[in-house]
Write an enzyme that holds these catalytic residues in place. Structure first.
Site, PDB file in Angstrom:
ATOM      1  N   CYS A   9      45.260  37.866  30.451  1.00 18.69           N
ATOM      2  CA  CYS A   9      45.059  39.309  30.266  1.00 18.69           C
ATOM      3  C   CYS A   9      46.335  40.008  30.743  1.00 18.69           C
ATOM      4  O   CYS A   9      47.389  39.370  30.820  1.00 18.69           O
ATOM      5  CB  CYS A   9      43.815  39.790  31.005  1.00 18.69           C
ATOM      6  SG  CYS A   9      43.844  39.532  32.786  1.00 18.69           S
ATOM      7  N   ASN A  12      45.956  39.767  35.323  1.00 20.06           N
ATOM      8  CA  ASN A  12      45.409  38.525  35.898  1.00 20.06           C
ATOM      9  C   ASN A  12      44.624  38.780  37.193  1.00 20.06           C
ATOM     10  O   ASN A  12      44.594  37.942  38.096  1.00 20.06           O
ATOM     11  CB  ASN A  12      46.512  37.470  36.130  1.00 20.06           C
ATOM     12  CG  ASN A  12      45.997  36.060  36.417  1.00 20.06           C
ATOM     13  OD1 ASN A  12      46.629  35.296  37.142  1.00 20.06           O
ATOM     14  ND2 ASN A  12      44.842  35.696  35.891  1.00 20.06           N
ATOM     15  N   CYS A  14      41.490  40.906  36.736  1.00 23.86           N
ATOM     16  CA  CYS A  14      40.139  41.290  36.300  1.00 23.86           C
ATOM     17  C   CYS A  14      39.590  40.334  35.248  1.00 23.86           C
ATOM     18  O   CYS A  14      38.731  39.495  35.534  1.00 23.86           O
ATOM     19  CB  CYS A  14      40.123  42.716  35.753  1.00 23.86           C
ATOM     20  SG  CYS A  14      40.592  43.980  36.960  1.00 23.86           S
ATOM     21  N   ARG A  15      40.076  40.431  34.005  1.00 23.62           N
ATOM     22  CA  ARG A  15      39.451  39.695  32.902  1.00 23.62           C
ATOM     23  C   ARG A  15      39.756  38.202  32.888  1.00 23.62           C
ATOM     24  O   ARG A  15      38.822  37.385  32.777  1.00 23.62           O
ATOM     25  CB  ARG A  15      39.860  40.336  31.566  1.00 23.62           C
ATOM     26  CG  ARG A  15      39.306  41.732  31.393  1.00 23.62           C
ATOM     27  CD  ARG A  15      39.986  42.453  30.252  1.00 23.62           C
ATOM     28  NE  ARG A  15      41.392  42.726  30.553  1.00 23.62           N
ATOM     29  CZ  ARG A  15      42.272  43.227  29.701  1.00 23.62           C
ATOM     30  NH1 ARG A  15      41.901  43.501  28.469  1.00 23.62           N
ATOM     31  NH2 ARG A  15      43.520  43.457  30.070  1.00 23.62           N
ATOM     32  N   SER A  16      41.026  37.826  32.972  1.00 25.64           N
ATOM     33  CA  SER A  16      41.328  36.388  32.830  1.00 25.64           C
ATOM     34  C   SER A  16      40.849  35.544  34.015  1.00 25.64           C
ATOM     35  O   SER A  16      40.414  34.402  33.795  1.00 25.64           O
ATOM     36  CB  SER A  16      42.796  36.135  32.483  1.00 25.64           C
ATOM     37  OG  SER A  16      43.664  36.662  33.448  1.00 25.64           O
ATOM     38  N   ASP A 120      39.584  46.521  29.097  1.00 19.99           N
ATOM     39  CA  ASP A 120      40.164  46.440  30.438  1.00 19.99           C
ATOM     40  C   ASP A 120      39.304  47.259  31.395  1.00 19.99           C
ATOM     41  O   ASP A 120      39.189  48.475  31.226  1.00 19.99           O
ATOM     42  CB  ASP A 120      41.586  47.000  30.364  1.00 19.99           C
ATOM     43  CG  ASP A 120      42.351  46.758  31.641  1.00 19.99           C
ATOM     44  OD1 ASP A 120      41.710  46.482  32.668  1.00 19.99           O
ATOM     45  OD2 ASP A 120      43.585  46.852  31.604  1.00 19.99           O
TER      46      ASP A 120
HETATM   47  P1  4NP Z   1      43.299  42.793  33.823  1.00 17.51           P
HETATM   48  O1  4NP Z   1      43.210  44.318  34.332  1.00 17.51           O
HETATM   49  O2  4NP Z   1      44.399  42.775  32.759  1.00 17.51           O
HETATM   50  O3  4NP Z   1      41.963  42.518  33.241  1.00 17.51           O
HETATM   51  O4  4NP Z   1      43.642  41.968  35.037  1.00 17.51           O
HETATM   52  C1  4NP Z   1      44.333  45.014  34.808  1.00 17.51           C
HETATM   53  C2  4NP Z   1      44.701  44.886  36.122  1.00 17.51           C
HETATM   54  C3  4NP Z   1      45.796  45.592  36.598  1.00 17.51           C
HETATM   55  C4  4NP Z   1      46.519  46.416  35.760  1.00 17.51           C
HETATM   56  C5  4NP Z   1      46.149  46.534  34.438  1.00 17.51           C
HETATM   57  C6  4NP Z   1      45.063  45.828  33.960  1.00 17.51           C
HETATM   58  N1  4NP Z   1      47.630  47.145  36.251  1.00 17.51           N
HETATM   59  O5  4NP Z   1      48.214  47.923  35.494  1.00 17.51           O
HETATM   60  O6  4NP Z   1      47.994  46.986  37.421  1.00 17.51           O
END
Ligand code: 4NP
Length: 150
Positions: A9, A12, A14-16, A120
């Protein structure tokens, strides 16, 4: 041959990591011999544990992910993994560009084969994490049933 699967994602956190946590447990339960990992296309959260809200939801759903730590996708991943699964179309575009640069061999695909993006949850409320987790679980279940048939 052992299949090596990387979930990706943006951050790294939340989703992955949720996808990795779900996949590793299902793989263990089903007696499959697959290696899993997860990574982000961005490097902002390198070394961090998953987002506290996602950790809470994952534990509640029976797939604890407290031990996972974030890292960024690297060129070698496109050789070390057989399949790289993107959580949304933006991740997919970024991965395709990185694969081309690396001249890698991994099969890069969207987690949900019907083209659905995993939203997200980072900027939303607590509800978003439940919805996101359940969508990921469905996607991972479907993906694992497909690879077992391959
Ligand atoms: P993820 O979510 O891609 O599912 O891990 C996010 C976590 C952090 C950020 C964006 C998306 N960020 O911009 O810090």
């Amino acid at each position: 041959m052992k299949k090596r699967i990387l979930f990706v994602c943006l951050g790294n956190i939340c989703r992955s990591p949720a996808a990795e946590g779900i996949a590793r447990k299902l793989i263990r339960e089903r007696g499959l011999d697959y290696f899993t990992d997860s990574a982000g296309t961005g490097d902002w959260h390198t070394g961090e544990a998953p987002h506290s809200e996602m950790r809470r939801v994952a534990t509640e759903r029976g797939f604890p992910i407290d031990d996972l730590r974030a890292r960024q996708v690297k060129s070698k991943d496109f050789f070390d993994f057989d399949v790289i699964l993107a959580m949304d179309h933006q991740n997919l575009r970024d991965l395709e560009r990185l694969k081309k640069q690396a001249r890698g061999t991994a099969d890069v695909r969207l987690l949900c084969s019907d083209g659905t993006d995993i939203p997200d949850p980072y900027y939303g409320g607590a509800d978003g994490f439940y919805r996101c987790f359940d969508m990921i679980r469905e996607g991972v279940e479907e993906f694992l049933s497909e690879v077992v048939r391959e």
